[in-house]
Scaffold this motif. Sequence first.
Motif, short mmCIF file in Angstrom:
data_model
loop_
_atom_site.label_atom_id
_atom_site.label_comp_id
_atom_site.label_asym_id
_atom_site.label_seq_id
_atom_site.Cartn_x
_atom_site.Cartn_y
_atom_site.Cartn_z
N LYS A 61 0.83 -1.21 0.00
CA LYS A 61 0.00 0.00 0.00
C LYS A 61 0.87 1.25 0.00
CE LYS A 61 -3.66 2.45 2.50
NZ LYS A 61 -3.15 3.71 2.03
N ARG A 62 1.95 1.25 0.79
CA ARG A 62 2.84 2.42 0.81
C ARG A 62 3.46 2.66 -0.55
NH1 ARG A 62 6.80 1.72 5.57
NH2 ARG A 62 7.67 3.62 4.74
N ALA A 63 3.88 1.58 -1.21
CA ALA A 63 4.48 1.72 -2.54
C ALA A 63 3.47 2.32 -3.52
CB ALA A 63 4.98 0.37 -3.04
N LYS A 64 2.21 1.86 -3.44
CA LYS A 64 1.17 2.41 -4.31
C LYS A 64 0.90 3.87 -3.99
CE LYS A 64 -1.22 -1.89 -5.34
NZ LYS A 64 -2.42 -2.70 -5.14
N ASP A 65 0.86 4.20 -2.69
CA ASP A 65 0.65 5.59 -2.31
C ASP A 65 1.75 6.49 -2.84
OD1 ASP A 65 -1.72 4.98 -1.02
OD2 ASP A 65 -0.87 5.04 1.01
N TYR A 66 3.00 6.02 -2.78
CA TYR A 66 4.11 6.80 -3.32
C TYR A 66 3.96 6.96 -4.84
CZ TYR A 66 6.74 6.57 1.09
OH TYR A 66 7.15 6.70 2.39
N SER A 67 3.50 5.91 -5.50
CA SER A 67 3.28 5.99 -6.95
C SER A 67 2.18 7.00 -7.26
CB SER A 67 2.90 4.60 -7.47
OG SER A 67 2.66 4.64 -8.85
N TYR A 68 1.10 6.96 -6.48
CA TYR A 68 0.01 7.94 -6.67
C TYR A 68 0.51 9.36 -6.40
CZ TYR A 68 -3.06 3.82 -6.36
OH TYR A 68 -3.66 2.61 -6.55
N LEU A 69 1.39 9.50 -5.43
CA LEU A 69 1.96 10.81 -5.12
C LEU A 69 2.75 11.34 -6.31
CD1 LEU A 69 2.72 13.17 -3.29
CD2 LEU A 69 4.48 11.72 -2.26
N CYS A 70 3.55 10.49 -6.92
CA CYS A 70 4.32 10.91 -8.11
C CYS A 70 3.38 11.35 -9.24
CB CYS A 70 5.21 9.77 -8.59
SG CYS A 70 6.62 9.46 -7.52
N GLU A 71 2.34 10.57 -9.45
CA GLU A 71 1.37 10.91 -10.50
C GLU A 71 0.70 12.25 -10.19
OE1 GLU A 71 -1.46 7.78 -11.26
OE2 GLU A 71 0.13 6.28 -11.35
N ALA A 72 0.33 12.46 -8.95
CA ALA A 72 -0.32 13.72 -8.57
C ALA A 72 0.62 14.90 -8.80
CB ALA A 72 -0.77 13.67 -7.11
N LEU A 73 1.87 14.73 -8.43
CA LEU A 73 2.84 15.81 -8.64
C LEU A 73 3.07 16.08 -10.12
CD1 LEU A 73 5.41 14.90 -5.85
CD2 LEU A 73 3.87 16.88 -5.89
N GLN A 74 3.15 15.02 -10.91
CA GLN A 74 3.35 15.18 -12.37
C GLN A 74 2.16 15.87 -13.02
OE1 GLN A 74 4.04 11.12 -13.52
NE2 GLN A 74 6.26 11.33 -13.42
#
Length: 114
Positions: A66-79
């Motif tokens: 879940k943490r890995a997915k949250d970090y991935s979502y964070l990158c997408e949100a920033l992009q």
Amino acid sequence: MELAIPLIYQKDAMGNKQFQEAENEFNQILISANNNQILSSIYENLAPLLDTALQSLRFTPLQLEKRAKDYSYLCEALQNGQTDLAVALILVTLTTLQNKVIDKFPDEVASASA
């Protein structure tokens, strides 16, 4: 981080090490990307403490996934320029870490807040 998840599910010690290294690198890149000299300096001085604290906490494979997915979502949100979503994801991550620390060190947290 996502590449380490299958190893973690297989209880391979390298999976946890890879996840931690990737998470440390992610945090460093996230802070550095702000181009804020003061924030970067604070992070550089506190990074060893953060790394040690994260190593002392235990997460289930599902929690790490879940943490890995949250970090991935964070990158997408920033992009995508979704600042509000990025802030919300960071708050979720920090709240999860805070709860883990409270669970692991309840007496220390209680005495610090008194």
